[in-house]
Design a protein around this motif. Structure first.
Motif, PDB file in Angstrom:
ATOM      1  N   THR A 242       0.828  -1.209   0.000  1.00 59.11           N
ATOM      2  CA  THR A 242       0.000   0.000   0.000  1.00 59.11           C
ATOM      3  C   THR A 242       0.861   1.257   0.000  1.00 59.11           C
ATOM      4  O   THR A 242       0.354   2.356  -0.227  1.00 59.11           O
ATOM      5  CB  THR A 242      -0.927   0.056   1.232  1.00 59.11           C
ATOM      6  N   GLY A 243       2.170   1.113   0.257  1.00 61.44           N
ATOM      7  CA  GLY A 243       3.078   2.256   0.273  1.00 61.44           C
ATOM      8  C   GLY A 243       4.192   2.072  -0.736  1.00 61.44           C
ATOM      9  O   GLY A 243       4.502   0.959  -1.172  1.00 61.44           O
ATOM     10  N   VAL A 244       4.810   3.206  -1.122  1.00 61.57           N
ATOM     11  CA  VAL A 244       5.910   3.176  -2.079  1.00 61.57           C
ATOM     12  C   VAL A 244       6.976   4.152  -1.621  1.00 61.57           C
ATOM     13  O   VAL A 244       6.685   5.245  -1.153  1.00 61.57           O
ATOM     14  CB  VAL A 244       5.420   3.509  -3.510  1.00 61.57           C
ATOM     15  N   ILE A 245       8.237   3.748  -1.742  1.00 57.97           N
ATOM     16  CA  ILE A 245       9.362   4.565  -1.334  1.00 57.97           C
ATOM     17  C   ILE A 245      10.326   4.713  -2.508  1.00 57.97           C
ATOM     18  O   ILE A 245      10.519   3.776  -3.296  1.00 57.97           O
ATOM     19  CB  ILE A 245      10.076   3.959  -0.105  1.00 57.97           C
ATOM     20  N   TYR A 246      10.883   5.920  -2.636  1.00 59.70           N
ATOM     21  CA  TYR A 246      11.820   6.198  -3.726  1.00 59.70           C
ATOM     22  C   TYR A 246      13.248   5.949  -3.266  1.00 59.70           C
ATOM     23  O   TYR A 246      13.672   6.431  -2.218  1.00 59.70           O
ATOM     24  CB  TYR A 246      11.667   7.652  -4.180  1.00 59.70           C
ATOM     25  N   ARG A 247      13.999   5.184  -4.052  1.00 58.79           N
ATOM     26  CA  ARG A 247      15.409   4.922  -3.793  1.00 58.79           C
ATOM     27  C   ARG A 247      16.244   5.671  -4.815  1.00 58.79           C
ATOM     28  O   ARG A 247      16.041   5.496  -6.024  1.00 58.79           O
ATOM     29  CB  ARG A 247      15.714   3.425  -3.899  1.00 58.79           C
ATOM     30  N   ILE A 248      17.190   6.481  -4.358  1.00 59.72           N
ATOM     31  CA  ILE A 248      17.985   7.284  -5.281  1.00 59.72           C
ATOM     32  C   ILE A 248      18.707   6.399  -6.289  1.00 59.72           C
ATOM     33  O   ILE A 248      18.694   6.655  -7.497  1.00 59.72           O
ATOM     34  CB  ILE A 248      18.987   8.159  -4.505  1.00 59.72           C
ATOM     35  N   LEU A 249      19.349   5.351  -5.803  1.00 59.99           N
ATOM     36  CA  LEU A 249      20.051   4.445  -6.705  1.00 59.99           C
ATOM     37  C   LEU A 249      19.100   3.434  -7.331  1.00 59.99           C
ATOM     38  O   LEU A 249      19.284   3.004  -8.459  1.00 59.99           O
ATOM     39  CB  LEU A 249      21.173   3.725  -5.963  1.00 59.99           C
ATOM     40  N   GLY A 250      18.073   3.058  -6.575  1.00 60.33           N
ATOM     41  CA  GLY A 250      17.107   2.105  -7.105  1.00 60.33           C
ATOM     42  C   GLY A 250      17.667   0.703  -7.220  1.00 60.33           C
ATOM     43  O   GLY A 250      18.746   0.383  -6.728  1.00 60.33           O
ATOM     44  N   ILE A 251      16.936  -0.120  -7.887  1.00 57.90           N
ATOM     45  CA  ILE A 251      17.325  -1.506  -8.115  1.00 57.90           C
ATOM     46  C   ILE A 251      17.923  -1.608  -9.509  1.00 57.90           C
ATOM     47  O   ILE A 251      17.462  -0.961 -10.446  1.00 57.90           O
ATOM     48  CB  ILE A 251      16.103  -2.433  -7.997  1.00 57.90           C
ATOM     49  N   ASP A 252      18.964  -2.387  -9.632  1.00 54.88           N
ATOM     50  CA  ASP A 252      19.540  -2.636 -10.950  1.00 54.88           C
ATOM     51  C   ASP A 252      18.430  -3.154 -11.867  1.00 54.88           C
ATOM     52  O   ASP A 252      17.835  -4.200 -11.595  1.00 54.88           O
ATOM     53  CB  ASP A 252      20.652  -3.675 -10.832  1.00 54.88           C
ATOM     54  N   PRO A 253      18.107  -2.395 -12.943  1.00 55.04           N
ATOM     55  CA  PRO A 253      16.997  -2.821 -13.819  1.00 55.04           C
ATOM     56  C   PRO A 253      17.131  -4.255 -14.301  1.00 55.04           C
ATOM     57  O   PRO A 253      16.127  -4.914 -14.583  1.00 55.04           O
ATOM     58  CB  PRO A 253      17.069  -1.825 -14.979  1.00 55.04           C
ATOM     59  N   SER A 254      18.374  -4.758 -14.386  1.00 57.67           N
ATOM     60  CA  SER A 254      18.570  -6.131 -14.862  1.00 57.67           C
ATOM     61  C   SER A 254      18.145  -7.161 -13.827  1.00 57.67           C
ATOM     62  O   SER A 254      18.014  -8.344 -14.137  1.00 57.67           O
ATOM     63  CB  SER A 254      20.036  -6.360 -15.237  1.00 57.67           C
ATOM     64  N   LYS A 255      17.932  -6.702 -12.570  1.00 55.25           N
ATOM     65  CA  LYS A 255      17.572  -7.621 -11.498  1.00 55.25           C
ATOM     66  C   LYS A 255      16.086  -7.601 -11.158  1.00 55.25           C
ATOM     67  O   LYS A 255      15.662  -8.246 -10.210  1.00 55.25           O
ATOM     68  CB  LYS A 255      18.402  -7.308 -10.254  1.00 55.25           C
ATOM     69  N   VAL A 256      15.299  -6.816 -11.886  1.00 59.42           N
ATOM     70  CA  VAL A 256      13.853  -6.856 -11.712  1.00 59.42           C
ATOM     71  C   VAL A 256      13.250  -7.581 -12.911  1.00 59.42           C
ATOM     72  O   VAL A 256      13.813  -7.542 -14.008  1.00 59.42           O
ATOM     73  CB  VAL A 256      13.242  -5.441 -11.580  1.00 59.42           C
TER      74      VAL A 256
END
Length: 213
Positions: free
Chosen positions: A56-70
């Motif tokens: 129900t919640g979302v948080i922003y990560r500056i670096l985020g997740i490596d797009p290749s790992k999602v």
């Protein structure tokens, strides 16, 4: 208002709503009651966003997740920090709230369920949002900014969707009064939509429509 990153687009791209999404999700989940209950759909979340509080919640990560790992799928937003709700709406009046006190730059509203995953909400004619940035509120539709004054930065706001009438309203959740209303011409099912570039947002659904609205 300085829009984040590449929010200002050419007219031809800004009006392109349909991406290479196939197949669309089952529209049989459209709620029949007046209250909408939804979670955020991880399959749509950009790699810089993490879901929490049972989605129900979302948080922003500056670096985020490596797009290749999602997981790669056509429903995930590829360039913008956007996530959609998991419930389609094609009728009725619905109300939900969003805790916004821990973000200084965000957009909240609704979008066509099949909008392009290469665009941000608010910059095309298939999404309708209220944006907060640089301590100012705006309504956004088709990349047009509509200033909203006398609201400040409350800890929580409400959203009222009236599908048949074609209206999305920002609501003072404490007073139960309308702050601003956007008009829309919905062409198909819409879903709750959020974007953020810092902090976190938490949604609260399954709420009755306030009696005075």
């Amino acid at each position: 208002m300085a829009l984040p990153m590449r929010a200002v687009m050419s007219g031809s791209r800004a009006l392109r709503c349909l991406g290479a999404l196939a197949p669309l999700r089952d529209f049989s989940r459209v709620p029949s009651r007046r209250e909408i209950s939804f979670k955020l759909d991880e399959k749509t979340a950009h790699s810089s966003l993490d879901l929490f509080k049972k989605d129900t919640g979302v948080i922003y990560r500056i670096l985020g997740i490596d797009p290749s790992k999602v997981s790669q799928n056509p429903e995930r937003f590829r360039e913008w920090a956007v996530v959609l709700g998991d419930t389609h709406v094609a009728s009725g009046r619905h109300y939900w709230e969003v805790t916004v006190k821990r973000s200084q730059e965000f957009r909240i509203g609704v979008a066509d369920a099949d909008m392009s995953r290469d665009e941000c909400i608010g910059v095309n004619n298939c999404s309708w949002v209220f944006a907060y940035s640089h301590k100012k509120w705006h309504g956004m539709q088709a990349n047009k900014l509509i200033p909203i004054t006398n609201i400040g930065h409350p800890s929580k706001v409400g959203l009222l969707l009236d599908y048949e009438v074609g209206k999305l309203s920002l609501v003072d959740s404490e007073k139960g009064s309308l702050i601003h209303t956007l008009t829309a011409k919905f062409r198909g099912p819409v879903v709750p939509a959020l974007a953020l570039w810092d902090g976190e947002l938490v949604t609260h659904s399954g709420l009755d429509v306030p009696h005075d609205l």
